[in-house]
Design an enzyme around this catalytic site. Structure first.
Site, short mmCIF file in Angstrom:
data_model
loop_
_atom_site.label_atom_id
_atom_site.label_comp_id
_atom_site.label_asym_id
_atom_site.label_seq_id
_atom_site.Cartn_x
_atom_site.Cartn_y
_atom_site.Cartn_z
N TRP A 157 -4.09 11.45 -2.59
CA TRP A 157 -4.34 12.88 -2.64
C TRP A 157 -4.51 13.19 -4.10
O TRP A 157 -4.78 14.32 -4.36
CB TRP A 157 -3.02 13.39 -1.90
CG TRP A 157 -1.77 12.66 -2.42
CD1 TRP A 157 -1.17 11.86 -1.56
CD2 TRP A 157 -0.77 12.93 -3.37
NE1 TRP A 157 0.08 11.56 -1.91
CE2 TRP A 157 0.32 12.10 -3.50
CE3 TRP A 157 -1.09 13.66 -4.68
CZ2 TRP A 157 1.13 12.09 -4.27
CZ3 TRP A 157 -0.06 13.60 -5.58
CH2 TRP A 157 1.06 12.82 -5.42
N LYS A 209 -11.19 6.62 4.83
CA LYS A 209 -10.14 7.09 5.16
C LYS A 209 -9.26 7.94 4.08
O LYS A 209 -8.58 7.46 3.28
CB LYS A 209 -9.19 6.21 5.93
CG LYS A 209 -8.44 6.71 6.99
CD LYS A 209 -7.15 7.72 6.74
CE LYS A 209 -6.10 7.23 5.92
NZ LYS A 209 -5.32 8.40 5.53
N GLY A 246 -3.60 3.70 -4.20
CA GLY A 246 -2.38 4.52 -3.86
C GLY A 246 -1.25 3.83 -4.12
O GLY A 246 -1.12 3.14 -5.24
N GLU A 263 -5.96 -0.44 -6.39
CA GLU A 263 -5.66 0.35 -7.78
C GLU A 263 -4.36 1.07 -7.16
O GLU A 263 -4.40 1.81 -6.60
CB GLU A 263 -6.94 1.19 -8.15
CG GLU A 263 -6.78 1.59 -9.39
CD GLU A 263 -6.22 2.81 -9.55
OE1 GLU A 263 -4.99 2.73 -9.95
OE2 GLU A 263 -6.79 3.97 -9.56
N CYS A 289 -2.05 8.07 -11.53
CA CYS A 289 -1.90 6.77 -11.86
C CYS A 289 -1.88 6.07 -13.18
O CYS A 289 -0.93 5.35 -13.44
CB CYS A 289 -2.86 5.62 -11.09
SG CYS A 289 -4.63 5.99 -11.43
N GLU A 326 7.72 3.84 -11.15
CA GLU A 326 6.61 4.96 -11.08
C GLU A 326 7.25 6.30 -10.61
O GLU A 326 7.74 6.22 -9.29
CB GLU A 326 5.17 4.68 -10.43
CG GLU A 326 4.33 5.78 -10.50
CD GLU A 326 3.01 5.30 -9.93
OE1 GLU A 326 3.05 5.18 -8.64
OE2 GLU A 326 2.04 5.47 -10.59
P1 NAI Z 1 -0.03 5.92 0.11
O1 NAI Z 1 -0.18 4.73 -0.60
O2 NAI Z 1 0.98 5.82 1.23
O3 NAI Z 1 -1.16 6.63 0.52
C1 NAI Z 1 -2.71 6.36 0.12
C2 NAI Z 1 -3.54 6.15 1.04
O4 NAI Z 1 -2.97 5.06 2.00
C3 NAI Z 1 -3.63 7.46 2.08
O5 NAI Z 1 -4.88 7.74 2.65
C4 NAI Z 1 -2.65 6.77 3.18
O6 NAI Z 1 -3.00 7.51 4.53
C5 NAI Z 1 -3.22 5.43 3.32
N1 NAI Z 1 -2.20 4.53 3.99
C6 NAI Z 1 -0.75 4.68 3.96
N2 NAI Z 1 -0.34 3.65 4.90
C7 NAI Z 1 -1.36 2.77 5.05
C8 NAI Z 1 -1.34 1.87 6.05
N3 NAI Z 1 -0.46 1.23 6.58
N4 NAI Z 1 -2.68 1.17 6.39
C9 NAI Z 1 -3.68 1.79 5.63
N5 NAI Z 1 -3.75 3.01 4.88
C10 NAI Z 1 -2.59 3.56 4.69
O7 NAI Z 1 0.66 6.97 -0.93
P2 NAI Z 1 1.30 8.41 -0.75
O8 NAI Z 1 2.37 8.35 0.48
O9 NAI Z 1 0.42 9.34 -0.53
O10 NAI Z 1 2.13 8.52 -2.09
C11 NAI Z 1 3.38 7.69 -2.24
C12 NAI Z 1 3.51 7.17 -3.77
O11 NAI Z 1 2.23 6.49 -3.83
C13 NAI Z 1 3.69 8.47 -4.77
O12 NAI Z 1 4.66 8.74 -4.89
C14 NAI Z 1 2.99 7.66 -6.02
O13 NAI Z 1 4.11 6.99 -6.62
C15 NAI Z 1 2.05 6.64 -5.36
N6 NAI Z 1 1.00 7.19 -5.61
C16 NAI Z 1 -0.26 6.48 -6.46
C17 NAI Z 1 -1.62 6.65 -6.67
C18 NAI Z 1 -2.58 5.95 -7.70
O14 NAI Z 1 -3.49 6.56 -7.92
N7 NAI Z 1 -2.08 4.84 -7.93
C19 NAI Z 1 -2.17 7.87 -5.93
C20 NAI Z 1 -1.16 8.56 -4.92
C21 NAI Z 1 0.16 8.17 -4.82
#
Ligand code: NAI
Ligand code: MG
Length: 488
Positions: A151, A175, A228, A250, A284, A381
């Protein structure tokens, strides 16, 4: 409330079972958009479309030059509609309009760069050691690519993946995050307008555990590219391993901004601030650890506080706002819980450390001093406006602390000593090291993580290779062997 549809096989459609969910505006707290919630049947339809488009559709027959021209055209349309796309992102994730507009405008370059690269991917002809053969290689697209985005910068991170994937000749199913689906669906209409064949670019919206998981585990998906959290990245990596899928991840970071006593302190203060308080720390590459050499520690903290104390929190649409809200309620809770953890661990809160008086999802820019490297606030993080300040004595201790986390995404080095700049940048275990600057990215510059910050590289010429596989073709130029039981 605005209603969106998914984009599958060149058409805007609802979920098969009609389910929807609402997307919040983090600044106002209002549910402003309704988005379809994809189930496994919707995901299968999207993958079907992408698989057909790659195998049978005009996409597979097009020349790389023609594919590149379409990408270039898409870039032009993004430039035309940057204002609308950026506004949509701000409504959904609360980041500053000034930042999002610049970011979305810049995305044009990704589609031009990789559009231009599409027809410059050449095979090889090895100087073969075996006479009587001609052997050459071709670089072929992997096939259907699943693109899963978070997001914080939905369209930018999409472009980093989709532009090279399409340039390589793959087709994609995207997605986006359940918190920020709208801008990706707005972008879909530009793919239609640019004239991409149906099924080349598909968007399914929904939740990670359902839509995301169905997409990752679909056998026809040959590669998953993800940005993510490390927890989700680890799960996706395991699922891809079970099916021998290609994967790029990433993930998070705990990036150090290292300031030596010979640095230009004004520049370093500005770099430290933009490293952690831009986007409210929700990037990130946030420079979430500030490593200060002992002799400048106190004066540096003083100067930093003098600027950050007056930061203007507020409406992200206003050009005067400097710090926007946290994007989601869960993230807001997470940031506040890390502030508690830092206090319990004995770090000293010298700024902020609480929700802002203006309410909503705002957390005050927060600075902790007296942080030691083993503390959780120095290892994990936060993804929020929370800076951990750590002291160091000399170069070798700085490097040891900098490398002393599981992560390795970015690092900043502030010094006027050119020798030190080279030495330290070589020894830092991170995919990007910025010297006397921070947060710079470009479509030309490879980006990705060392260690737990990820696998693979985005941006730069090499990024297209992440979507290609090599085929070796052997042509026999001689008569068949006399003895068929021996192979030459
Ligand atoms: P997330 O990693 O769960 O979500 C990222 C994407 O993965 C979203 O589109 C989500 O719907 C999808 N996703 C979630 N579970 C999945 C699964 N089992 N299979 C396939 N796709 C899946 O991250 P979230 O919950 O939005 O944020 C949690 C933490 O992640 C944050 O607190 C932050 O620390 C970190 N984060 C890191 C980012 C980066 O740029 N490295 C970006 C966003 C969050
Ligand atoms: Mg939202």
């Amino acid at each position: 409330m605005k209603s969106y549809q998914m984009f599958i096989d060149g058409e805007f459609v609802d979920a098969v079972d009609g389910r929807c969910f609402a997307s919040q505006n983090p600044y106002t707290g209002d549910a402003w958009a309704r988005v379809p919630s994809a189930g496994s049947e919707d995901v299968a339809r999207a993958v079907d479309a992408a698989d057909r488009a790659w195998r049978e559709g005009p996409w597979g027959q097009m020349t790389a030059t023609e594919r590149g021209a379409l990408l270039w055209k898409l870039g032009d349309l993004i430039a035309r509609d940057a204002g609308r796309l950026a506004e949509t992102e701000v409504r959904d994730n609360g980041k500053l309009m000034a930042e999002m507009l610049a970011q979305v405008r810049y995305l044009t370059q990704w589609f031009r760069y990789f559009g231009g690269l599409a027809d410059k991917i050449e095979g090889t002809v090895p100087p073969l050691d075996k006479p009587g053969y001609f052997q050459f290689t071709r670089n072929e697209p992997l096939g259907v690519v699943a693109v899963i985005t978070p997001w914080n910068s939905p369209l930018m991170l999409l472009a980093w993946k989709v532009a090279p994937a399409l340039a390589a000749g793959c087709t994609v199913v995207v997605k986006p995050s359940e918190f920020t689906s709208a801008s990706t669906l707005e972008l879909a209409s530009l793919f239609l307008e640019a004239g991409f064949p149906r099924g080349v670019f598909n968007v399914i919206t929904g939740f990670g555990a359902e839509a995301g998981a169905s997409l990752v585990t679909d056998r026809r998906v040959r590669k998953v590219t993800f940005t993510g959290s490390d927890a989700t990245g680890r799960l996706i990596n395991q699922q891809c391993a079970a099916q021998f899928k290609h994967v790029s991840l990433e993930l998070g970071g705990k990036s150090p901004n290292i300031v030596f006593d010979d640095a230009d302190l004004d520049a370093a203060v500005a770099g430290a601030i933009s490293g952690i308080f831009a986007a409210s720390g929700q990037t990130c590459i946030a420079g979430s650890r500030l490593l200060l050499q002992e002799s400048i520690h106190d004066v540096f903290v003083e100067r930093l506080l003098a600027t950050v104390t007056n930061a203007r929190l507020g409406d992200p649409m206003l050009p005067t706002t400097q710090v926007g809200p946290i994007t989601t309620p869960a993230q807001y809770d997470k940031v506040l819980s890390y502030i508690d953890i830092a206090r319990q661990e004995g770090a000293t809160c010298v700024l902020g450390g609480k929700p802002s008086d203006i309410g909503g999802l705002f957390v005050e820019p927060t600075v902790f001093t007296d942080v030691t490297p083993a503390m959780r606030i120095a290892q994990e993080e936060v993804f929020g406006p929370v800076l951990a300040v750590i002291r160091f004595r000399d170069e070798s201790e700085a490097i040891e602390i900098a490398n002393g986390t599981a992560y390795g995404l970015g690092a900043g080095v502030w010094t006027r000593d050119i020798g030190r700049a080279f030495r330290v940048s070589r020894q830092i275990e991170a995919g990007t090291v910025w010297v006397n600057t921070y947060r710079a990215v470009s479509f030309m510059s490879p980006f990705g993580g060392y260690k737990d910050s990820g696998i693979g590289r985005e941006n730069g010429i090499g990024a297209i290779r992440e979507y290609l596989q090599t085929k070796s073709v052997w042509i026999n130029t001689e008569a068949p062997p006399a003895n068929p039981f021996t192979i030459r």
